[in-house]
Design an enzyme around this catalytic site. Structure first.
Site, PDB file in Angstrom:
ATOM      1  N   ASP A 102      12.442  44.110 142.548  1.00  0.00           N
ATOM      2  CA  ASP A 102      13.418  43.061 142.862  1.00  0.00           C
ATOM      3  C   ASP A 102      13.768  42.283 141.599  1.00  0.00           C
ATOM      4  O   ASP A 102      12.981  42.229 140.658  1.00  0.00           O
ATOM      5  CB  ASP A 102      12.819  42.054 143.863  1.00  0.00           C
ATOM      6  CG  ASP A 102      12.763  42.590 145.287  1.00  0.00           C
ATOM      7  OD1 ASP A 102      13.389  43.623 145.576  1.00  0.00           O
ATOM      8  OD2 ASP A 102      12.087  41.954 146.122  1.00  0.00           O
TER       9      ASP A 102
ATOM     10  N   ARG B 103      19.852  48.817 142.832  1.00  0.00           N
ATOM     11  CA  ARG B 103      20.328  48.080 144.013  1.00  0.00           C
ATOM     12  C   ARG B 103      21.243  46.974 143.482  1.00  0.00           C
ATOM     13  O   ARG B 103      20.820  46.188 142.637  1.00  0.00           O
ATOM     14  CB  ARG B 103      19.171  47.441 144.781  1.00  0.00           C
ATOM     15  CG  ARG B 103      19.664  46.475 145.864  1.00  0.00           C
ATOM     16  CD  ARG B 103      18.624  45.460 146.285  1.00  0.00           C
ATOM     17  NE  ARG B 103      17.488  46.108 146.902  1.00  0.00           N
ATOM     18  CZ  ARG B 103      16.249  45.603 146.872  1.00  0.00           C
ATOM     19  NH1 ARG B 103      16.009  44.472 146.217  1.00  0.00           N
ATOM     20  NH2 ARG B 103      15.264  46.232 147.455  1.00  0.00           N
TER      21      ARG B 103
HETATM   22  P1  FDA Z   1      27.747  36.385 150.897  1.00  0.00           P
HETATM   23  O1  FDA Z   1      26.675  35.416 150.563  1.00  0.00           O
HETATM   24  O2  FDA Z   1      29.107  36.162 150.319  1.00  0.00           O
HETATM   25  O3  FDA Z   1      27.833  36.480 152.474  1.00  0.00           O
HETATM   26  C1  FDA Z   1      28.771  37.292 153.142  1.00  0.00           C
HETATM   27  C2  FDA Z   1      28.592  37.125 154.634  1.00  0.00           C
HETATM   28  O4  FDA Z   1      27.332  37.683 155.021  1.00  0.00           O
HETATM   29  C3  FDA Z   1      28.509  35.684 155.097  1.00  0.00           C
HETATM   30  O5  FDA Z   1      29.798  35.164 155.353  1.00  0.00           O
HETATM   31  C4  FDA Z   1      27.677  35.788 156.329  1.00  0.00           C
HETATM   32  O6  FDA Z   1      28.448  36.240 157.416  1.00  0.00           O
HETATM   33  C5  FDA Z   1      26.689  36.893 155.980  1.00  0.00           C
HETATM   34  N1  FDA Z   1      25.441  36.359 155.408  1.00  0.00           N
HETATM   35  C6  FDA Z   1      25.066  36.343 154.111  1.00  0.00           C
HETATM   36  N2  FDA Z   1      23.838  35.826 153.950  1.00  0.00           N
HETATM   37  C7  FDA Z   1      23.420  35.483 155.182  1.00  0.00           C
HETATM   38  C8  FDA Z   1      22.244  34.883 155.692  1.00  0.00           C
HETATM   39  N3  FDA Z   1      21.235  34.511 154.896  1.00  0.00           N
HETATM   40  N4  FDA Z   1      22.167  34.685 157.022  1.00  0.00           N
HETATM   41  C9  FDA Z   1      23.162  35.047 157.851  1.00  0.00           C
HETATM   42  N5  FDA Z   1      24.314  35.625 157.422  1.00  0.00           N
HETATM   43  C10 FDA Z   1      24.443  35.832 156.127  1.00  0.00           C
HETATM   44  N6  FDA Z   1      18.983  38.729 145.520  1.00  0.00           N
HETATM   45  C11 FDA Z   1      18.385  38.629 144.312  1.00  0.00           C
HETATM   46  O7  FDA Z   1      18.676  37.721 143.553  1.00  0.00           O
HETATM   47  N7  FDA Z   1      17.439  39.568 143.954  1.00  0.00           N
HETATM   48  C12 FDA Z   1      17.099  40.616 144.738  1.00  0.00           C
HETATM   49  O8  FDA Z   1      16.249  41.423 144.355  1.00  0.00           O
HETATM   50  C13 FDA Z   1      17.753  40.730 146.005  1.00  0.00           C
HETATM   51  N8  FDA Z   1      17.457  41.747 146.859  1.00  0.00           N
HETATM   52  C14 FDA Z   1      18.219  41.923 148.002  1.00  0.00           C
HETATM   53  C15 FDA Z   1      18.038  43.032 148.807  1.00  0.00           C
HETATM   54  C16 FDA Z   1      18.865  43.264 149.883  1.00  0.00           C
HETATM   55  C17 FDA Z   1      18.663  44.479 150.722  1.00  0.00           C
HETATM   56  C18 FDA Z   1      19.925  42.346 150.190  1.00  0.00           C
HETATM   57  C19 FDA Z   1      20.873  42.585 151.320  1.00  0.00           C
HETATM   58  C20 FDA Z   1      20.085  41.209 149.422  1.00  0.00           C
HETATM   59  C21 FDA Z   1      19.227  40.976 148.347  1.00  0.00           C
HETATM   60  N9  FDA Z   1      19.364  39.825 147.581  1.00  0.00           N
HETATM   61  C22 FDA Z   1      18.698  39.745 146.373  1.00  0.00           C
HETATM   62  C23 FDA Z   1      20.144  38.669 148.088  1.00  0.00           C
HETATM   63  C24 FDA Z   1      21.567  38.666 147.573  1.00  0.00           C
HETATM   64  O9  FDA Z   1      21.596  38.441 146.194  1.00  0.00           O
HETATM   65  C25 FDA Z   1      22.425  37.616 148.274  1.00  0.00           C
HETATM   66  O10 FDA Z   1      21.885  36.344 148.038  1.00  0.00           O
HETATM   67  C26 FDA Z   1      22.554  37.800 149.774  1.00  0.00           C
HETATM   68  O11 FDA Z   1      22.624  39.141 150.113  1.00  0.00           O
HETATM   69  C27 FDA Z   1      23.833  37.110 150.270  1.00  0.00           C
HETATM   70  O12 FDA Z   1      24.955  37.697 149.682  1.00  0.00           O
HETATM   71  P2  FDA Z   1      25.978  38.650 150.454  1.00  0.00           P
HETATM   72  O13 FDA Z   1      26.251  39.831 149.594  1.00  0.00           O
HETATM   73  O14 FDA Z   1      25.462  38.976 151.782  1.00  0.00           O
HETATM   74  O15 FDA Z   1      27.352  37.858 150.481  1.00  0.00           O
END
Ligand code: FDA
Length: 304
Positions: free
Chosen positions: A131, A181
């Site tokens: 990560d 990732r």
């Molecule tokens: P964004 O934040 O723009 O959200 C898009 C939409 O997704 C929102 O409008 C909402 O509908 C939904 N959503 C997003 N987050 C949500 C939540 N917490 N609860 C409910 N709905 C939500 N980060 C990092 O810094 N280091 C890492 O190693 C990882 N590893 C990782 C693994 C995996 C499998 C995932 C999916 C994510 C990570 N992350 C991470 C976290 C990542 O950086 C990020 O903070 C979150 O995924 C939120 O970003 P989105 O891409 O979902 O988009």
């Protein structure tokens, strides 16, 4: 924005963490995003997910350990976990954080801990994802990935689209055919190192996705954002990149319908499944990503 910053600030407060972890109610609420406290509970959750067509990656919660014993114990737990994944015949790899492996204490000691995990994973033909944490650790984290990947191909990196440096990092990782990732990034970062506007982060996410998909290496696109997912699908179709050559990744408990919909459409979907009792910082980052989640917490509190 203020709410997000406040929640990310609170996620780093040790005293608050120790206070909150004591409450049974808080533990109950954390279950929305955490599969359980034990390896057994986590494996059961993975079994359930596998039956629904998902792959998994298991994460033993915990970060920023303050002594070597804790770090060695965390590495030992991962090794046990990999044995259990194998014994139970479930489809899951593992994800680990380097500050849990002692990165802030002693670099070589940390590398050795991760190496032990990667070796065990190799024995079981499995994979370890490292990560990515906050930007002061980016260089060292990638250094560990590159160093281990020379001897073991079953280790991969994470890139955060909000960092300016990420395009260059993706390029370097692709040169070595290291699995990536891609996520947007979950920590509070300054404008010196990271895009601050959602549109800028999203544009970079799409740009990096395209670089990754064209590389021919199996990568993970980790987002809950419909727009990012659609952009990935559209680009892959346009370039005739088959569905099997990449995967979408989601966090446990977030946007379950969308997860299921993608599986129904034949996409590979991996769920990041955290377990353990050190859920506080992870949980707070999930709150920061979507402060509306706080209403869910409040609703549960008043339902007690
Ligand atoms: P964004 O934040 O723009 O959200 C898009 C939409 O997704 C929102 O409008 C909402 O509908 C939904 N959503 C997003 N987050 C949500 C939540 N917490 N609860 C409910 N709905 C939500 N980060 C990092 O810094 N280091 C890492 O190693 C990882 N590893 C990782 C693994 C995996 C499998 C995932 C999916 C994510 C990570 N992350 C991470 C976290 C990542 O950086 C990020 O903070 C979150 O995924 C939120 O970003 P989105 O891409 O979902 O988009």
């Amino acid at each position: 924005m203020v709410m997000k910053s406040t929640l990310l600030f609170l996620s780093r407060q040790e005293k608050l963490k120790n206070f909150v972890l004591r409450f049974e109610f808080a533990q109950k609420v954390s279950r929305r995003f955490v599969s359980g406290e034990t390896q057994e509970q986590a494996i059961l959750a993975v079994k359930d997910m596998n039956q629904k067509g998902f792959f998994a990656t298991l994460d033993r919660l915990g970060e920023n350990v303050t002594n070597k014993d804790e770090a060695s114990k965390a590495a030992d737990d991962y090794i046990m976990l990999l044995d259990k994944i194998n014994q139970n015949n479930v489809d899951s790899n593992v994800s680990c954080k380097l500050t849990q492996m002692g990165l802030d204490l002693d670099f070589d000691f940390c590398v050795n801990n991760v190496k032990r995990i990667v070796e065990k994973a190799k024995e079981h033909n499995n994979f370890v994802r490292i990560d990515m944490e906050d930007s002061p650790r980016t260089d060292k984290t990638l250094q560990v990935c590159f160093a281990l990947h020379k001897d073991y191909q079953n280790v991969g990196a994470v890139i955060q689209a909000y960092l300016y440096r990420s395009e260059e990092d993706v390029r370097k990782l692709l040169e070595q055919k290291i699995r990536i990732r891609l996520c947007k990034g979950a920590y509070k970062e300054s404008k010196k190192v990271a895009f601050q506007k959602k549109k800028e982060v999203d544009d970079n996410f799409v740009k990096l996705t395209k670089m990754m998909l064209k590389s021919g290496v199996y990568h993970g696109i980790a987002t809950h954002d419909d727009k990012m997912i659609q952009a990935t699908i559209d680009f892959a179709k346009k370039e005739n990149i088959p569905k099997e050559s990449y995967e979408f990744q989601f966090l446990y408990g977030i946007r379950r319908e969308l997860q299921e919909d993608l599986v129904k459409k034949g996409y590979n979907v991996r769920i990041y499944v955290p377990y353990g009792d050190q859920w506080y910082p992870y949980f707070m980052r999930r709150m920061a990503e979507r402060p509306a989640n706080l209403f869910f917490v409040a609703k549960n509190y008043f339902r007690r």
